[in-house]
Design an enzyme around this catalytic site. Sequence first.
Site, PDB file in Angstrom:
ATOM      1  CD  GLU A 290      37.107  -3.978 -57.725  1.00  0.00           C
ATOM      2  OE1 GLU A 290      37.544  -2.876 -57.351  1.00  0.00           O
ATOM      3  OE2 GLU A 290      36.202  -4.070 -58.575  1.00  0.00           O
TER       4      GLU A 290
ATOM      5  CD1 TRP B  94      26.553  11.460 -61.482  1.00  0.00           C
ATOM      6  CD2 TRP B  94      28.011  13.152 -61.440  1.00  0.00           C
ATOM      7  NE1 TRP B  94      27.270  11.374 -60.310  1.00  0.00           N
ATOM      8  CE2 TRP B  94      28.177  12.405 -60.266  1.00  0.00           C
ATOM      9  CE3 TRP B  94      28.818  14.280 -61.632  1.00  0.00           C
ATOM     10  CZ2 TRP B  94      29.113  12.724 -59.282  1.00  0.00           C
ATOM     11  CZ3 TRP B  94      29.751  14.599 -60.656  1.00  0.00           C
ATOM     12  CH2 TRP B  94      29.889  13.814 -59.499  1.00  0.00           C
TER      13      TRP B  94
ATOM     14  NE  ARG C 249      29.124  10.131 -70.831  1.00  0.00           N
ATOM     15  CZ  ARG C 249      30.430  10.027 -70.983  1.00  0.00           C
ATOM     16  NH1 ARG C 249      30.956   8.881 -71.339  1.00  0.00           N
ATOM     17  NH2 ARG C 249      31.208  11.068 -70.795  1.00  0.00           N
TER      18      ARG C 249
ATOM     19  CD  GLU D 102      31.019   0.509 -57.439  1.00  0.00           C
ATOM     20  OE1 GLU D 102      31.004   1.622 -57.986  1.00  0.00           O
ATOM     21  OE2 GLU D 102      31.792  -0.394 -57.803  1.00  0.00           O
TER      22      GLU D 102
ATOM     23  CG  HIS E 293      48.588  -2.771 -36.829  1.00  0.00           C
ATOM     24  ND1 HIS E 293      49.534  -2.662 -35.833  1.00  0.00           N
ATOM     25  CD2 HIS E 293      49.023  -3.744 -37.660  1.00  0.00           C
ATOM     26  CE1 HIS E 293      50.518  -3.518 -36.070  1.00  0.00           C
ATOM     27  NE2 HIS E 293      50.223  -4.190 -37.173  1.00  0.00           N
TER      28      HIS E 293
ATOM     29  CE  LYS F 209      31.481   1.238 -66.480  1.00  0.00           C
ATOM     30  NZ  LYS F 209      31.819   0.267 -65.427  1.00  0.00           N
TER      31      LYS F 209
ATOM     32  CB  CYS G  74      26.641  14.864 -68.506  1.00  0.00           C
ATOM     33  SG  CYS G  74      26.447  15.801 -67.005  1.00  0.00           S
TER      34      CYS G  74
ATOM     35  CE  LYS H 252      32.757  -3.147 -58.170  1.00  0.00           C
ATOM     36  NZ  LYS H 252      33.986  -2.777 -58.753  1.00  0.00           N
TER      37      LYS H 252
ATOM     38  CG  ASN I 241      30.193  15.232 -70.425  1.00  0.00           C
ATOM     39  OD1 ASN I 241      30.231  15.288 -69.204  1.00  0.00           O
ATOM     40  ND2 ASN I 241      30.886  14.363 -71.110  1.00  0.00           N
ATOM     41  N   GLY I 242      30.681  18.325 -68.796  1.00  0.00           N
ATOM     42  CA  GLY I 242      31.952  18.897 -68.331  1.00  0.00           C
ATOM     43  C   GLY I 242      31.690  19.991 -67.317  1.00  0.00           C
TER      44      GLY I 242
HETATM   45  O1  M6R Z   1      36.938   4.499 -66.196  1.00  0.00           O
HETATM   46  P1  M6R Z   1      37.904   4.351 -65.071  1.00  0.00           P
HETATM   47  O2  M6R Z   1      38.442   2.977 -64.947  1.00  0.00           O
HETATM   48  O3  M6R Z   1      39.018   5.360 -65.127  1.00  0.00           O
HETATM   49  O4  M6R Z   1      37.054   4.650 -63.785  1.00  0.00           O
HETATM   50  C1  M6R Z   1      37.636   4.711 -62.517  1.00  0.00           C
HETATM   51  C2  M6R Z   1      36.587   4.654 -61.427  1.00  0.00           C
HETATM   52  O5  M6R Z   1      35.706   5.725 -61.549  1.00  0.00           O
HETATM   53  C3  M6R Z   1      35.792   3.353 -61.469  1.00  0.00           C
HETATM   54  O6  M6R Z   1      36.619   2.234 -61.425  1.00  0.00           O
HETATM   55  C4  M6R Z   1      34.802   3.295 -60.292  1.00  0.00           C
HETATM   56  O7  M6R Z   1      35.498   3.198 -59.097  1.00  0.00           O
HETATM   57  C5  M6R Z   1      33.834   2.118 -60.463  1.00  0.00           C
HETATM   58  N1  M6R Z   1      32.492   2.544 -60.226  1.00  0.00           N
HETATM   59  C6  M6R Z   1      34.115   1.002 -59.537  1.00  0.00           C
HETATM   60  O8  M6R Z   1      33.227  -0.053 -59.709  1.00  0.00           O
END
Ligand code: M6R
Length: 612
Positions: A485, A73, A27, A492, A508, A607, A2, A489, A99-100
């Site tokens: 990673e 969010w 956010r 997501e 395995h 984010k 949020c 990517k 927010n929270g």
């Molecule tokens: O702000 P942070 O690096 O702590 O965030 C961690 C994850 O939420 C963040 O890396 C998330 O996995 C990304 N969307 C990946 O692209």
Amino acid sequence: MCGIVGYLGSKEAYPILIKGLKRLEYRGYDSAGIALVNEKINLYKTKGKVSNLETFVESKNIAGTTGIAHTRWATHGEPNDVNAHPHFSDSKELAMIHNGIIENYDVLKEELMKVGVEFKSNTDTEVLIQLIEYIMKVEKVDLVNAVQLAISQVVGAYAIVVVSKKHPDMLIAARNGSPLVIGIGEDEFYLASDPSPIVEYTRNVVFVDDEEIAILKLGEELQIRTIKNQVKTPFVEQLELNLGDLEKSGFKHFMIKEIFEQPKSIRDSIRGRVNVGIDNISMAGIIDFKERFLQAKRIIFIAAGTSWHASLVGEYLFEELARIPVEVEYASEFRYRNPIINESDVVIAVSQSGETADTLAAIKLAKQKGALIYSICNVVGSSIARAADAGSYTHAGPEIGVASTKAFTSQVTVLVLMALLLGRKKGTISETRFQVLLNELNNIPSKVEQTLQLNDQIKEISKIFTYARNFLYLGRGFNFPVALEGALKLKEISYIHAEGYPAAEMKHGPIALIDKKMPVVVITPTSAIYNKVVSNIQEIKTRKGKVIAIVSKGDKLVSKLADYTFEIPETEEVLTPLLSVIPLQLLSYYIADMRDCEIDQPRNLAKSVTVE
Ligand code: M6R
């Protein structure tokens, strides 16, 4: 998650608030809303993105020089118009954004319902604003006191801002665990979840701390008090943020802009830390706690998502170069399993946003148990950076695309510097090796530039895989975290199922998935275990899988076996993740773009994950 924005001054609040919401939309983007004080409180909110809100208010009264706004969010209550913020109190004399998460909202709600308060939404937020109003009525206290009393009953995380019809010249804000920054202008105040909505109006900011309440009144100085009413002197800091970093600057999406920014962001992560000429690394945070680092029996990385993958690269780096045993923990698991931690441990929290709730809670726990806490964050002044004993900022600049790209490479860069510095101080790497690696690290930004030239080739090949249902990513050693990673990517932003695996683990289990429809991305630049990965490629080809290989320039062997090959510049093995991740970022970007996905704001994501 949020985003919250507030304005109090003499300008029209609406354009400032809407622009601020757009900056904070990374956010959360389930719904958006705004409340403007103008004789009464005009409150408008609607499901969907900020652009929906703009359409919704087109024929409405949006006048007012005091206002608050929110992009959501969803946690408590589905993302619909009613659950969108701001929320009114019963009398509609107060409105609030939040927010929270208010964890004990159900108990508080029940109590309020017993005394006749009626609720319109399913949110935890409405409970708090109703409670504030109820306290004002029953205890006969003013708004500031009512906010203090109400939040002292709250368990959970919050950053809130309250407006009042009776006090159009005032905003009350409070924070515990969720970020909140106040901008101080000429006879005006700005409030936001991060400085991006504020930077173009003022560079003077105050980061509100946990358990603090901020009272913003027109014509008066900013007041900060604790929940227990202790008066604090606001600490005004100067923002160092470039407005251009917050715009797409001609790129179609923030993500592709941020991918292309990596030569610069890596340079910025190195800058000021490497004394070129005298070939030395200086990192103040490490120097300040040199003995703790040198005597650490163990380093524990705590992180989530992409930052966890960077931490895994950190494990390989620290063990290889500094010979310190390393564990890499998911923050969310670590915090709930009574971990064994003591004073000889150094905990390194890695976080782009510096606000990830699990990571923040995990380091607080480790701190209580006596560990030294070091942070590697991108956002300056963020909660994790402030909660740590020391740390290094990555200086990658604002990362706005939800999919993390330049944050990963700058985190790895900082980790390389730390591992080299510690390895040299401990004598676990020779002086020659130190100089070779440092020299090569300085070459990485230009090698990233060369790697980015793969853009058109990757775009072309992405067409072939737009309709794939699954992807497998394989890597070994330093490139195993890169495989994870790459898979993250892709899933997501394109919503294609993808899994990352250590290449040798394929036999395995995952090998059962391989057939002619299964694209397998194999990351195999020159390394000590290159030949082993070549054998894995052969195993895939025998089963008719489609291999997309990331190899070092001039590779002959894999190019013959793989269906598609992307060459990255030759570099030292420990630095390969900084190059090998780039084609994977581009591949996921172009596949997602060709699938018409919402790249910068993928569904269900945000984010900054400030809830557990
Ligand atoms: O702000 P942070 O690096 O702590 O965030 C961690 C994850 O939420 C963040 O890396 C998330 O996995 C990304 N969307 C990946 O692209």
